[in-house]
Every structure is written in structure tokens, then in C-alpha cells.
Design a protein around this motif. Structure first.
Motif, PDB file in Angstrom:
ATOM      1  N   LEU A 106      25.910  34.735  56.828  1.00  0.00           N
ATOM      2  CA  LEU A 106      26.602  35.405  57.694  1.00  0.00           C
ATOM      3  C   LEU A 106      25.728  35.230  59.235  1.00  0.00           C
ATOM      4  CD1 LEU A 106      28.298  38.097  56.405  1.00  0.00           C
ATOM      5  CD2 LEU A 106      29.216  36.108  56.713  1.00  0.00           C
ATOM      6  N   PHE A 107      26.138  34.782  60.305  1.00  0.00           N
ATOM      7  CA  PHE A 107      25.343  34.666  61.760  1.00  0.00           C
ATOM      8  C   PHE A 107      26.216  35.444  62.683  1.00  0.00           C
ATOM      9  CE2 PHE A 107      23.907  31.442  58.923  1.00  0.00           C
ATOM     10  CZ  PHE A 107      22.610  31.325  59.174  1.00  0.00           C
ATOM     11  N   ILE A 108      25.305  36.072  63.462  1.00  0.00           N
ATOM     12  CA  ILE A 108      25.963  37.102  64.610  1.00  0.00           C
ATOM     13  C   ILE A 108      27.293  36.129  65.257  1.00  0.00           C
ATOM     14  CG2 ILE A 108      25.385  38.023  66.794  1.00  0.00           C
ATOM     15  CD1 ILE A 108      22.760  38.618  65.578  1.00  0.00           C
ATOM     16  N   ASP A 109      26.836  35.066  66.039  1.00  0.00           N
ATOM     17  CA  ASP A 109      28.081  34.480  66.594  1.00  0.00           C
ATOM     18  C   ASP A 109      29.178  34.263  65.823  1.00  0.00           C
ATOM     19  OD1 ASP A 109      26.403  34.394  68.948  1.00  0.00           O
ATOM     20  OD2 ASP A 109      25.841  32.215  68.653  1.00  0.00           O
ATOM     21  N   ASP A 110      29.189  34.088  64.647  1.00  0.00           N
ATOM     22  CA  ASP A 110      30.216  33.658  63.715  1.00  0.00           C
ATOM     23  C   ASP A 110      31.000  34.978  63.272  1.00  0.00           C
ATOM     24  OD1 ASP A 110      29.601  31.077  63.575  1.00  0.00           O
ATOM     25  OD2 ASP A 110      28.584  31.254  61.728  1.00  0.00           O
ATOM     26  N   ILE A 111      30.367  36.150  63.226  1.00  0.00           N
ATOM     27  CA  ILE A 111      30.996  37.419  62.944  1.00  0.00           C
ATOM     28  C   ILE A 111      31.787  38.322  64.236  1.00  0.00           C
ATOM     29  CG2 ILE A 111      30.041  37.479  60.496  1.00  0.00           C
ATOM     30  CD1 ILE A 111      28.197  39.717  62.000  1.00  0.00           C
ATOM     31  N   LEU A 112      31.250  37.744  65.373  1.00  0.00           N
ATOM     32  CA  LEU A 112      31.659  38.014  66.579  1.00  0.00           C
ATOM     33  C   LEU A 112      32.509  37.308  67.336  1.00  0.00           C
ATOM     34  CD1 LEU A 112      28.530  39.800  68.301  1.00  0.00           C
ATOM     35  CD2 LEU A 112      30.244  40.753  67.045  1.00  0.00           C
ATOM     36  N   ALA A 113      32.905  36.214  66.722  1.00  0.00           N
ATOM     37  CA  ALA A 113      33.873  35.142  67.785  1.00  0.00           C
ATOM     38  C   ALA A 113      35.117  35.487  67.272  1.00  0.00           C
ATOM     39  CB  ALA A 113      33.340  33.802  67.026  1.00  0.00           C
ATOM     40  N   PRO A 114      35.628  35.831  66.020  1.00  0.00           N
ATOM     41  CA  PRO A 114      37.114  35.904  65.717  1.00  0.00           C
ATOM     42  C   PRO A 114      37.824  37.113  66.567  1.00  0.00           C
ATOM     43  CG  PRO A 114      35.792  35.682  63.761  1.00  0.00           C
ATOM     44  CD  PRO A 114      34.888  36.033  64.825  1.00  0.00           C
ATOM     45  N   LEU A 115      39.047  36.662  66.751  1.00  0.00           N
ATOM     46  CA  LEU A 115      39.693  37.759  67.447  1.00  0.00           C
ATOM     47  C   LEU A 115      39.741  39.009  66.566  1.00  0.00           C
ATOM     48  CD1 LEU A 115      42.821  36.118  69.238  1.00  0.00           C
ATOM     49  CD2 LEU A 115      40.798  37.017  70.315  1.00  0.00           C
ATOM     50  N   ASP A 116      40.331  38.715  65.434  1.00  0.00           N
ATOM     51  CA  ASP A 116      40.370  39.934  64.475  1.00  0.00           C
ATOM     52  C   ASP A 116      38.977  40.286  63.921  1.00  0.00           C
ATOM     53  OD1 ASP A 116      42.793  39.808  64.961  1.00  0.00           O
ATOM     54  OD2 ASP A 116      43.703  40.013  62.846  1.00  0.00           O
ATOM     55  N   VAL A 117      38.700  41.534  63.739  1.00  0.00           N
ATOM     56  CA  VAL A 117      37.356  41.979  63.159  1.00  0.00           C
ATOM     57  C   VAL A 117      37.429  41.413  61.572  1.00  0.00           C
ATOM     58  CG1 VAL A 117      35.762  43.830  62.475  1.00  0.00           C
ATOM     59  CG2 VAL A 117      37.316  43.798  64.392  1.00  0.00           C
ATOM     60  N   PRO A 118      36.294  40.524  61.387  1.00  0.00           N
ATOM     61  CA  PRO A 118      36.266  39.997  60.132  1.00  0.00           C
ATOM     62  C   PRO A 118      36.082  41.041  58.930  1.00  0.00           C
ATOM     63  CG  PRO A 118      34.732  38.823  61.580  1.00  0.00           C
ATOM     64  CD  PRO A 118      35.322  40.062  62.280  1.00  0.00           C
ATOM     65  N   ASN A 119      36.350  40.623  57.729  1.00  0.00           N
ATOM     66  CA  ASN A 119      36.418  41.686  56.531  1.00  0.00           C
ATOM     67  C   ASN A 119      34.848  41.994  56.231  1.00  0.00           C
ATOM     68  OD1 ASN A 119      39.010  42.392  55.983  1.00  0.00           O
ATOM     69  ND2 ASN A 119      39.366  40.456  55.011  1.00  0.00           N
ATOM     70  N   CYS A 120      33.888  41.051  56.709  1.00  0.00           N
ATOM     71  CA  CYS A 120      32.628  41.166  56.164  1.00  0.00           C
ATOM     72  C   CYS A 120      31.958  42.604  56.603  1.00  0.00           C
ATOM     73  CB  CYS A 120      31.656  40.343  56.749  1.00  0.00           C
ATOM     74  SG  CYS A 120      31.643  39.969  58.371  1.00  0.00           S
ATOM     75  N   PHE A 121      32.447  43.167  57.784  1.00  0.00           N
ATOM     76  CA  PHE A 121      31.906  44.333  58.355  1.00  0.00           C
ATOM     77  C   PHE A 121      32.124  45.500  57.394  1.00  0.00           C
ATOM     78  CE2 PHE A 121      31.994  41.874  62.252  1.00  0.00           C
ATOM     79  CZ  PHE A 121      30.866  42.396  63.025  1.00  0.00           C
ATOM     80  N   LYS A 122      33.494  45.372  56.735  1.00  0.00           N
ATOM     81  CA  LYS A 122      33.806  46.375  55.682  1.00  0.00           C
ATOM     82  C   LYS A 122      32.748  46.531  54.602  1.00  0.00           C
ATOM     83  CE  LYS A 122      37.734  46.905  57.665  1.00  0.00           C
ATOM     84  NZ  LYS A 122      37.480  45.768  58.898  1.00  0.00           N
ATOM     85  N   GLN A 123      32.020  45.488  54.367  1.00  0.00           N
ATOM     86  CA  GLN A 123      30.945  45.611  53.418  1.00  0.00           C
ATOM     87  C   GLN A 123      29.650  45.816  53.667  1.00  0.00           C
ATOM     88  OE1 GLN A 123      31.261  41.998  50.600  1.00  0.00           O
ATOM     89  NE2 GLN A 123      32.843  41.339  51.792  1.00  0.00           N
ATOM     90  N   PHE A 124      29.520  46.128  54.845  1.00  0.00           N
ATOM     91  CA  PHE A 124      28.201  46.759  55.489  1.00  0.00           C
ATOM     92  C   PHE A 124      28.181  48.156  55.467  1.00  0.00           C
ATOM     93  CE2 PHE A 124      28.414  42.721  58.682  1.00  0.00           C
ATOM     94  CZ  PHE A 124      27.915  42.041  57.657  1.00  0.00           C
ATOM     95  N   PHE A 125      29.230  48.752  54.648  1.00  0.00           N
ATOM     96  CA  PHE A 125      28.818  50.358  54.208  1.00  0.00           C
ATOM     97  C   PHE A 125      29.215  50.642  52.955  1.00  0.00           C
ATOM     98  CE2 PHE A 125      30.602  49.494  58.648  1.00  0.00           C
ATOM     99  CZ  PHE A 125      29.804  50.346  59.547  1.00  0.00           C
ATOM    100  N   THR A 126      28.562  51.755  52.685  1.00  0.00           N
ATOM    101  CA  THR A 126      28.911  52.129  51.210  1.00  0.00           C
ATOM    102  C   THR A 126      29.731  53.401  51.169  1.00  0.00           C
ATOM    103  OG1 THR A 126      27.862  53.097  49.186  1.00  0.00           O
ATOM    104  CG2 THR A 126      26.948  53.819  51.296  1.00  0.00           C
TER     105      THR A 126
END
Length: 471
Positions: A106-126
Motif C-alpha cells: 500500500l502506498f500513500i497516493d493510492d490510499i488517499l486518491a479514492p473518493l471513498d475512504v478505502p477499507n485498508c484504513f479499518k485494518q490500521f487499528f485494533t
């Protein structure tokens, strides 16, 4: 976009650097209702540390977290209920969870580019789907550090019955300060419990504790809408249409964006003329604030997108910080929850047939009226009927505004610059949940994290009255 899977490399417990002198903290009237809410999940997206290998960065974070916990001993404790039913935080140095994760695909530009917040951010928390009541047997705090291809995400999860947004960000920013190399804390929390929120009232629970008050299973879309300072000034001008635009710009220099228009103001840019200050201070309660103007525009647009019947009652619920509303005021860094919820209601038909000023004024008058007497009455009402906070959209016509653009989310530096973005996890999200963040560019800009049913989000995106202000 690549697969969003995140690999967990290790988990451990981090303990405070030395034992706590604070033994216990009783949960207050403002804390107890949050036991049915999920843990708060907020974090920062950072560029890759230029001077550190990631594997050497992890021990540094653990050390700074340990030092930070010495100043926030409650966060390393556990909840306990005494025989009389009072819930308290045992400051027993039981520690917090620390997770190291990796998602180098995963790269910064890729996860910030989509209009909708990608699901990957949900996996950055416990601690997903964990109710705050679980703090009786789980850590009250967890930190997950996820290595990306060209960056790092530091996600923090804290029990909502222990902290509100003010306390959360004071802890997070202190964590960043110690990581950067600070030798002492710059903003110490205040642990006093001698306040109006301290009560002998007991909140009773069913066996096994409370359950979540919203389903969490419905399909949702989540998107960040950015509003520049200029766009918000235009909204404020519309809501205060008896003002000149010049006055709107002047008063903006005195106003700190936030949930309340009657908070303390700061004079900036050297504008200290006594007459101007006195005039604006005298008139501040009569003026609809920038944030109230933005909230009203969102309320109207979401209501329109939901295609509600004209007679349907809509509710805009806004959490407000009570620290400055009490007389005498609480300490600004009072540790715990010091918030109350203000509901504003209107029929869908009236909300949409009137102009922005009308709906913004409804919000404004409710917020301004929420002073010392109202806060104290809210405490008495709760004591007469102790209850959990009903988080959710129960009738399909509710909006709940949380967080605040006043929170110092970007005022943290782990040693190589400010965050690139603020994001949250999946906690406490349902149709109509909105979170307000400061814009990264500052200067009064605001980001709204909007969670809606897919059809409603599509309608909002087609609403030109709303979208004209989005950048």
C-alpha cells in the motif's frame, strides 16, 4: 487499488516507565453513558521516516509510549465495578497493547486518491467492535503501527468511557512529543474528580454488560469532504445574510472554528484594536458561527438526499465540550469525558423549504443556550434516570456530529513532520455519523468524514447546493 490486507507481525504489552501514584478514578456522569460505545479509533498517516529503519523505529515508539503513559496512568489501567455498582478506573499499570503491522504493498497516493475512504484504513487499528465496557478485562488503550510502502500509519484506540476527543488528542500529541525527543510533557492532564460530573448515581447493567446500540451490519459509504476557509466564509455569509462580507471576514480572524460559537476567542494577526474586540465580543452570541453554518448546510443536504416525507422529524445531534461552559470552568485539560449531546429537531419539509439561515439559527440558538445551568440540568436529568448513550440512526432521519475541527490533530510531529492525513477506524459508524476534522492546510479549513447509506451518499454527491462548497 491493491489488496488491502495487513499482516500483523507482533503484539506486546507496553507498561508505564514507572509506577503510578494515581490509584483510581471514578467514572463520571459524562463517562458512564459511553460504556455502550465502541473504543475511539483515530490515527495519523505519515511519510516514511527518512532517518530511521522501520525496525529501529518500533523500539523508539515503545519507549516514548512508556514515557507518555507515566503522565496518563489511567490509560494503562483497567475498569472495575465495586460492590455498590460504581465503575472506576484502576490505575494498576496493567499496560497497553502495542501492535506492529506491515502492508508494504500500500502506498500513500493510492490510499488517499479514492473518493471513498478505502477499507485498508479499518485494518490500521485494533479492538474492532469492542465496547468500552470491555475495559473491565481488556486494555483501555492500544497502538498499532503499520508500515506502508512509502509511509507509516500510527493508529490509536482508546476506551470511550475513559476519554473524549480533548483527552484523546492530548495523549496522542504527548506521545508524538516524546517520540520526537521531548524531555518533559508540555500539556499535563488534570485528573480532578471534584466536578459537577462526579455523582453518587449508579448505572445498572444487564448480566454480561451492555450491547451496541446500532446494528453495524448495514452497507455504508464513507467519504472525506474538504471545505476551504474561503468556502466556509461564503457559507457563514449566507447564514448571516444581514452582514456584509467584509464583516464576515473580519470576525473570522477572531473566531476559532469549532462546535460552539460562544467559546473563547483569540485575537490573531495583530488585530488588537480595543473597539473592534469589544464590538465583536459583544456580538459573538448573535452571530451564527462558521461551523454552525457548515453543519446546517450538511443537515439540509443529507435530509434532501434521504427523500424523507415532509412531516418526518429530522434530528441533528451535536456533541459539545462542557469544560468552558461550567461556572467555574473545568480545567481545559480535564481528563475524561466532559461532553453532552445537543439535539436539534425540525420537520424535513420545514428544513428544506426555509433558507440556510433558518436551519443554522436553530443550531446556533441551541448551542448558545447550552451554558452552566443547562449542563447542570443535564446532569440532574441523567441522575434521575441513569442510562447509556443511544448511538445510532434509529428512525432513518438522524445525523450525529462528533469530533471537532478544533482538536489539534495535525499538531503532532513524531520527528519528521506533520501528518499527511487523519483517518479513523470502523468504530461507532452508522448511517448519518459525521466526524469533523481540521483541514490539513489549516487557516480555518475543515474536513468532514461523512458516513451514509450508499443511496444517500449518491444523492449528497449530486446536491449542487452542497457540492459547490467542496474542494
Amino acid at each position: 487499488m491493491p489488496s488491502s490486507s495487513v499482516a500483523i507481525l507482533s503484539k506486546c504489552t507496553v507498561f508505564p516507565d514507572h509506577k503510578s501514584n494515581l490509584k483510581r478514578l471514578k467514572l463520571s456522569v459524562s463517562d458512564l453513558p459511553m460504556l455502550s460505545c465502541q473504543y475511539i479509533q483515530k490515527g495519523v498517516l505519515l511519510s516514511r521516516p527518512p532517518h530511521l529503519q522501520f525496525d529501529s523505529f518500533i523500539p523508539l515508539l515503545k519507549l516514548s509510549l512508556s514515557l507518555t503513559l507515566c503522565h496518563f496512568p489511567a490509560l494503562a489501567g483497567r475498569l472495575s465495578t465495586d460492590p455498590d455498582g460504581h465503575v472506576q478506573i484502576l490505575c494498576n499499570d496493567a499496560g497497553v497493547e502495542f501492535v506492529q503491522a506491515r502492508a508494504k504493498h500500500l502506498f500513500i497516493d493510492d490510499i488517499l486518491a479514492p473518493l471513498d475512504v478505502p477499507n485498508c484504513f479499518k485494518q490500521f487499528f485494533t479492538f474492532d467492535n469492542t465496547l468500552s465496557y470491555a475495559g473491565h478485562y481488556k486494555p483501555l488503550t492500544a497502538v498499532q503501527v503499520t508500515e506502508l510502502g512509502d509511509g507509516v500509519f500510527i493508529g490509536c484506540t482508546i476506551n470511550h468511557a475513559v476519554v473524549d476527543g480533548t483527552s484523546f488528542w492530548n495523549f496522542f500529541n504527548t506521545f508524538a512529543e516524546f517520540t520526537k525527543g521531548a524531555k518533559k510533557i508540555s500539556k499535563s492532564p488534570e485528573f480532578s474528580r471534584d466536578t459537577v460530573f462526579n455523582s453518587p448515581a449508579v448505572l445498572r447493567f444487564q448480566e454480561g454488560g451492555p450491547t451496541v446500540t446500532f446494528s453495524g451490519d448495514e452497507p455504508l459509504r464513507e467519504r472525506i469532504f474538504h471545505f476551504s476557509r474561503e468556502a466556509i466564509l461564503k457559507l457563514k455569509f449566507r447564514a448571516n445574510n444581514n452582514q456584509s462580507f467584509e464583516k464576515a471576514e473580519i470576525t473570522e480572524k477572531f473566531e476559532l472554528l469549532g462546535k460552539e460559537s460562544n467559546d473563547s476567542w483569540k485575537v490573531v494577526n495583530g488585530m488588537t484594536n480595543g473597539n473592534k474586540t469589544s464590538l465583536l465580543t459583544a456580538n459573538r452570541k448573535a452571530e451564527i458561527s462558521s461551523f454552525q453554518s457548515l453543519s446546517a448546510q450538511l443537515w439540509r443536504a443529507v435530509t434532501r438526499a434521504r427523500k424523507l416525507a415532509a412531516a418526518k422529524t429530522t434530528t441533528f445531534r451535536m456533541a459539545v465540550n462542557c469544560r468552558h461552559r461550567l461556572e467555574p470552568r473545568l480545567e481545559p485539560l480535564y481528563f475524561g469525558n466532559a461532553i453532552q449531546s445537543i439535539p436539534t429537531v425540525a420537520s424535513a419539509g420545514e428544513l428544506l423549504s426555509r433558507d440556510l439561515r433558518w436551519s443554522a439559527d436553530l443550531l446556533h440558538r441551541n448551542v448558545v443556550a447550552h451554558g452552566d445551568a443547562t449542563v447542570r440540568q443535564g446532569v440532574k436529568d441523567w441522575e434521575s434516570n441513569p442510562r447509556l448513550f443511544p448511538l445510532g440512526n434509529f428512525d432513518g432521519a438522524m445525523i450525529t456530529m462528533g469530533s471537532s475541527p478544533r482538536f489539534p490533530m495535525y499538531d503532532n510531529d513524531f520527528g519528521w513532520g506533520r501528518p499527511l492525513a487523519i483517518r479513523s477506524g470502523r468504530a461507532n459508524k452508522f448511517d448519518g455519523k459525521i466526524s469533523a476534522f481540521p483541514g490539513r492546510d489549516g487557516n480555518g479549513s475543515v474536513d468532514l468524514e461523512v458516513v451514509l447509506a450508499p443511496a444517500t451518499m449518491a444523492g449528497l454527491e449530486d446536491d449542487m447546493e452542497f457540492m459547490q462548497y467542496v474542494s
